[in-house]
Design a protein around this motif. Structure first.
Motif, PDB file in Angstrom:
ATOM      1  N   VAL A   1       0.609  -1.131   0.050  1.00 37.43           N
ATOM      2  CA  VAL A   1      -0.072  -0.246   0.116  1.00 37.43           C
ATOM      3  C   VAL A   1       0.978   1.232   0.209  1.00 37.43           C
ATOM      4  O   VAL A   1       1.917   1.167   0.673  1.00 37.43           O
ATOM      5  CB  VAL A   1      -1.063  -0.043   1.128  1.00 37.43           C
ATOM      6  N   THR A   2       0.423   2.382  -0.645  1.00 37.69           N
ATOM      7  CA  THR A   2       1.096   3.386  -0.683  1.00 37.69           C
ATOM      8  C   THR A   2       0.194   4.622  -0.222  1.00 37.69           C
ATOM      9  O   THR A   2      -1.128   4.495  -0.619  1.00 37.69           O
ATOM     10  CB  THR A   2       1.685   3.914  -2.175  1.00 37.69           C
ATOM     11  N   VAL A   3       0.597   5.349   0.886  1.00 36.07           N
ATOM     12  CA  VAL A   3      -0.050   6.420   1.349  1.00 36.07           C
ATOM     13  C   VAL A   3       0.289   7.705   1.086  1.00 36.07           C
ATOM     14  O   VAL A   3       1.619   8.042   1.312  1.00 36.07           O
ATOM     15  CB  VAL A   3      -0.342   6.345   2.873  1.00 36.07           C
ATOM     16  N   ARG A   4      -0.294   8.761   0.432  1.00 39.66           N
ATOM     17  CA  ARG A   4       0.193  10.077   0.319  1.00 39.66           C
ATOM     18  C   ARG A   4      -0.288  11.142   1.376  1.00 39.66           C
ATOM     19  O   ARG A   4      -1.681  11.192   1.579  1.00 39.66           O
ATOM     20  CB  ARG A   4      -0.008  10.541  -1.224  1.00 39.66           C
TER      21      ARG A   4
ATOM     22  N   THR B   1       5.092  10.956   1.268  1.00 38.27           N
ATOM     23  CA  THR B   1       4.605   9.729   0.661  1.00 38.27           C
ATOM     24  C   THR B   1       5.175   8.447   1.286  1.00 38.27           C
ATOM     25  O   THR B   1       6.619   8.368   1.779  1.00 38.27           O
ATOM     26  CB  THR B   1       4.933   9.109  -0.793  1.00 38.27           C
ATOM     27  N   ILE B   2       4.459   7.332   1.583  1.00 32.10           N
ATOM     28  CA  ILE B   2       5.223   6.030   2.457  1.00 32.10           C
ATOM     29  C   ILE B   2       4.548   4.973   1.839  1.00 32.10           C
ATOM     30  O   ILE B   2       3.549   4.918   1.012  1.00 32.10           O
ATOM     31  CB  ILE B   2       4.864   6.053   4.094  1.00 32.10           C
ATOM     32  N   SER B   3       5.184   4.035   1.551  1.00 35.20           N
ATOM     33  CA  SER B   3       4.878   2.553   0.946  1.00 35.20           C
ATOM     34  C   SER B   3       5.167   1.345   1.942  1.00 35.20           C
ATOM     35  O   SER B   3       6.170   1.455   2.527  1.00 35.20           O
ATOM     36  CB  SER B   3       5.347   2.488  -0.350  1.00 35.20           C
ATOM     37  N   ALA B   4       4.422   0.622   2.219  1.00 30.40           N
ATOM     38  CA  ALA B   4       4.608  -0.718   3.019  1.00 30.40           C
ATOM     39  C   ALA B   4       3.891  -1.861   2.499  1.00 30.40           C
ATOM     40  O   ALA B   4       3.028  -2.002   1.654  1.00 30.40           O
ATOM     41  CB  ALA B   4       4.369  -0.518   4.277  1.00 30.40           C
TER      42      ALA B   4
ATOM     43  N   GLY C   1       0.972  -7.022   8.945  1.00 28.05           N
ATOM     44  CA  GLY C   1       0.703  -7.166  10.278  1.00 28.05           C
ATOM     45  C   GLY C   1      -0.291  -6.180  10.843  1.00 28.05           C
ATOM     46  O   GLY C   1      -0.957  -5.436   9.559  1.00 28.05           O
ATOM     47  N   ASP C   2      -0.958  -5.927  11.979  1.00 23.74           N
ATOM     48  CA  ASP C   2      -1.846  -4.957  12.010  1.00 23.74           C
ATOM     49  C   ASP C   2      -1.558  -3.525  11.716  1.00 23.74           C
ATOM     50  O   ASP C   2      -2.444  -2.708  11.334  1.00 23.74           O
ATOM     51  CB  ASP C   2      -2.203  -5.087  13.792  1.00 23.74           C
ATOM     52  N   GLY C   3      -0.355  -3.158  11.913  1.00 25.80           N
ATOM     53  CA  GLY C   3       0.018  -1.684  11.828  1.00 25.80           C
ATOM     54  C   GLY C   3       0.006  -1.266  10.351  1.00 25.80           C
ATOM     55  O   GLY C   3      -0.876  -0.263   9.755  1.00 25.80           O
ATOM     56  N   THR C   4       0.434  -2.260   9.260  1.00 25.76           N
ATOM     57  CA  THR C   4       0.402  -1.985   7.828  1.00 25.76           C
ATOM     58  C   THR C   4      -0.993  -2.388   7.450  1.00 25.76           C
ATOM     59  O   THR C   4      -1.443  -1.896   6.367  1.00 25.76           O
ATOM     60  CB  THR C   4       1.236  -2.969   7.321  1.00 25.76           C
ATOM     61  N   GLU C   5      -1.540  -3.218   7.857  1.00 21.53           N
ATOM     62  CA  GLU C   5      -3.216  -3.498   7.438  1.00 21.53           C
ATOM     63  C   GLU C   5      -3.855  -2.287   7.865  1.00 21.53           C
ATOM     64  O   GLU C   5      -4.906  -2.129   7.008  1.00 21.53           O
ATOM     65  CB  GLU C   5      -3.555  -4.591   8.356  1.00 21.53           C
ATOM     66  N   ARG C   6      -3.602  -1.530   8.834  1.00 23.78           N
ATOM     67  CA  ARG C   6      -4.433  -0.405   9.071  1.00 23.78           C
ATOM     68  C   ARG C   6      -4.208   0.518   8.012  1.00 23.78           C
ATOM     69  O   ARG C   6      -5.126   1.389   7.646  1.00 23.78           O
ATOM     70  CB  ARG C   6      -3.946   0.238  10.500  1.00 23.78           C
ATOM     71  N   LEU C   7      -2.989   0.599   7.436  1.00 25.74           N
ATOM     72  CA  LEU C   7      -2.863   1.756   6.432  1.00 25.74           C
ATOM     73  C   LEU C   7      -3.826   1.603   5.286  1.00 25.74           C
ATOM     74  O   LEU C   7      -4.315   2.504   4.487  1.00 25.74           O
ATOM     75  CB  LEU C   7      -1.411   1.595   5.584  1.00 25.74           C
ATOM     76  N   THR C   8      -4.204   0.080   4.918  1.00 25.57           N
ATOM     77  CA  THR C   8      -5.028   0.029   3.703  1.00 25.57           C
ATOM     78  C   THR C   8      -6.636   0.705   3.912  1.00 25.57           C
ATOM     79  O   THR C   8      -7.284   0.706   3.108  1.00 25.57           O
ATOM     80  CB  THR C   8      -5.218  -1.613   3.607  1.00 25.57           C
ATOM     81  N   ALA C   9      -6.828   0.837   5.182  1.00 25.82           N
ATOM     82  CA  ALA C   9      -8.440   1.266   5.570  1.00 25.82           C
ATOM     83  C   ALA C   9      -8.239   2.687   5.862  1.00 25.82           C
ATOM     84  O   ALA C   9      -9.473   3.240   6.343  1.00 25.82           O
ATOM     85  CB  ALA C   9      -8.815   0.585   6.873  1.00 25.82           C
ATOM     86  N   LEU C  10      -7.408   3.257   5.657  1.00 23.92           N
ATOM     87  CA  LEU C  10      -7.302   5.017   5.896  1.00 23.92           C
ATOM     88  C   LEU C  10      -8.048   5.605   4.924  1.00 23.92           C
ATOM     89  O   LEU C  10      -8.228   5.000   3.730  1.00 23.92           O
ATOM     90  CB  LEU C  10      -5.951   5.517   5.881  1.00 23.92           C
TER      91      LEU C  10
END
Length: 469
Positions: A252-255, A300-303, A307-316
């Motif tokens: 996932v990439t978050v801007r 920008t971050i990508s991961a 785990g829970d922390g990175t799974e949470r990024l997909t739901a932002l």
């Protein structure tokens, strides 16, 4: 695509000036570590430690107990300062250096603390002619602050045991991080007995000023750099999620956009600790590297979702507020001394290397990146790499498949017959002209670095950070 405004054109004088600044930070950090360590030994010597050590019997045991207690206390304070992420240590040691310092300081503080406890108990027991267990009970019950110190010791033992690699792998990052914070409480609980009953802490004005000053400095550093500075920066930036998109089959990439992001001074290759205000659990910070060169208003971050922390990024969702700590890390273009760049990354470790390629100055053909992934679909930042190839002349060597079981262990099984050092020299024919950046899982990265050294790249031009928590 244009290079980051934070990266002026590469020149030898600019590189030398940047390296001098880094060396100055490193020298300052080393001076602090050694001067505090030598000072506490001097306190022990000045308090008659050498004579007592030679006295034999209970005197020797107590002298060794005092020395191990002093050094353990000093290392525990340094550990708190490392956890506070003060700029002196961050810039002086970098992420990997901080990790090594944290591990060594924590281990020796823990070991010397147990030695102090055992030696002082035995020394007092021998002097009084009583059973060591009875003496230990007397310490805890009758001596001021000892019950608190015992509780602090138990907490430090808990933190140390959960920090052992084999144990840490079995814990969720969130659980490990929460347990790790008990180190602060353990250090705080140990303080009263040192100041109330420790002769070496109150033996002279210099000793009293030193210990009180160091404890106060550590407390201020923790509050300032882990609470006040991050909150002030986050409030000023007003950073919010602007876009969340899939990246590869499991990434996932978050801007995020905000005001005056460029004033942070963040550089490609660095990382932040991120907290997304999207509901319960937002207080748990997660470290992610920048995966694109920072702009005036965007980070920008990508991961990989693991785990829970990175799974949470997909739901932002766009508009989610963001709190940050940082920037941290020293794997930046400031460390360059060669005109050319060779970057080698695996998995999520590719992300900070892409940001470096976007932010640094180089000519067509002067930058080569080797990426390792299990499958083409799993690769991160493939579109950004394609743009870099097309518009800036970056050479991209993509390797896929399971790691080789023989030969160069960082290459895939399909290249098991290759010699890793020869492969690197083929891609970078003149090692003296290259800066090498390596980022990936620890064992994989260790295999890469062995071949990098064997290929003849100068150690001063090899920069690496382990992409792991």
């Amino acid at each position: 695509m244009v290079a980051s405004p934070h990266a002026p054109a590469f020149t030898a004088p600019r590189a030398q000036n940047a390296l001098r600044r880094l060396e100055a930070w490193r020298l300052g950090a080393v001076i602090v570590v050694w001067s505090t360590s030598l000072f506490v030994v001097a306190l022990w010597v000045g308090g008659g430690g050498v004579d007592a050590l030679l006295g034999g019997g209970a005197e020797t045991l107590n002298a060794l107990g005092r020395l191990t207690g002093l050094v353990s206390s000093n290392l525990l304070l340094l550990l708190v300062l490392l956890m506070a992420r003060i700029p002196l240590f961050e810039r002086g040691f970098g992420k990997d250096g901080m990790t090594r310092m944290h591990r060594l300081t924590g281990f020796w503080s823990f070991a010397l603390m147990l030695a102090h406890l055992a030696l002082q108990t035995l020394g007092y027991a021998v002097a009084a002619g009583v059973d060591p267990i009875a003496q230990f009970v007397e310490f805890v019950v009758d001596y001021p602050g000892m019950l608190l110190a015992l509780a602090g010791t138990v907490l430090v033992v808990l933190v140390t045991l959960t920090s052992i690699r084999r144990t840490r792998r079995r814990l969720r990052y969130e659980s490990w991080h929460l347990l790790h914070l008990y180190a602060y409480l353990g250090a705080g609980l140990a303080l009263p007995h040192q100041l109330w009953t420790g002769a070496d802490f109150t033996a002279s004005t210099a000793a009293t000023w030193y210990w009180w000053g160091l404890w106060i400095a550590a407390a201020i550093a923790v509050v300032a750099y882990r609470v006040i500075v991050p909150l002030a920066r986050s409030s000023r930036l007003r950073l919010r999620v602007s876009e969340v998109s899939p990246d590869g089959s499991n990434g996932v990439t978050v801007r995020m956009r905000g005001g005056a992001v460029h004033r942070l001074g963040a550089r490609p290759g660095q990382f932040f600790v991120w907290r997304f205000l999207d509901g319960p659990g937002w207080t748990r910070g997660h470290p992610f590297s920048l995966s694109a060169a920072p702009t005036r208003d965007e980070l920008t971050i990508s991961a990989r979702v693991v785990g829970d922390g990175t799974e949470r990024l997909t739901a932002l969702t766009p508009g989610t507020r963001v709190l940050i700590e940082g920037p941290y890390g020293a794997m930046t273009g400031e460390r360059r001394s060669g005109r050319r760049m060779l970057l080698i990354g695996a998995g999520a470790g590719v992300a900070p290397l892409v940001s470096l390629l976007e932010g640094e100055q180089y000519g067509p053909g002067e930058a080569t990146i080797i990426t390792r992934d299990s499958t083409p679909a799993a690769a991160l930042r493939t579109e950004a790499l394609a743009v870099l190839e097309r518009e800036r002349g970056v050479r991209h060597v993509a390797l896929f498949g399971a790691r080789a079981r023989s030969g160069a262990a960082w290459l895939p099984e399909s290249h098991a017959g290759w010699n890793g050092a020869d492969a690197l020299r083929f891609l970078a024919a003149d090692p003296l002209d290259y800066d090498v950046y390596v980022c990936g899982p620890p064992q994989w990265m260790a295999a890469v670095l062995r071949d990098v050294r064997a290929a003849g790249f100068p150690s001063s031009q090899v920069h690496h950070e382990s992409f792991t928590v």
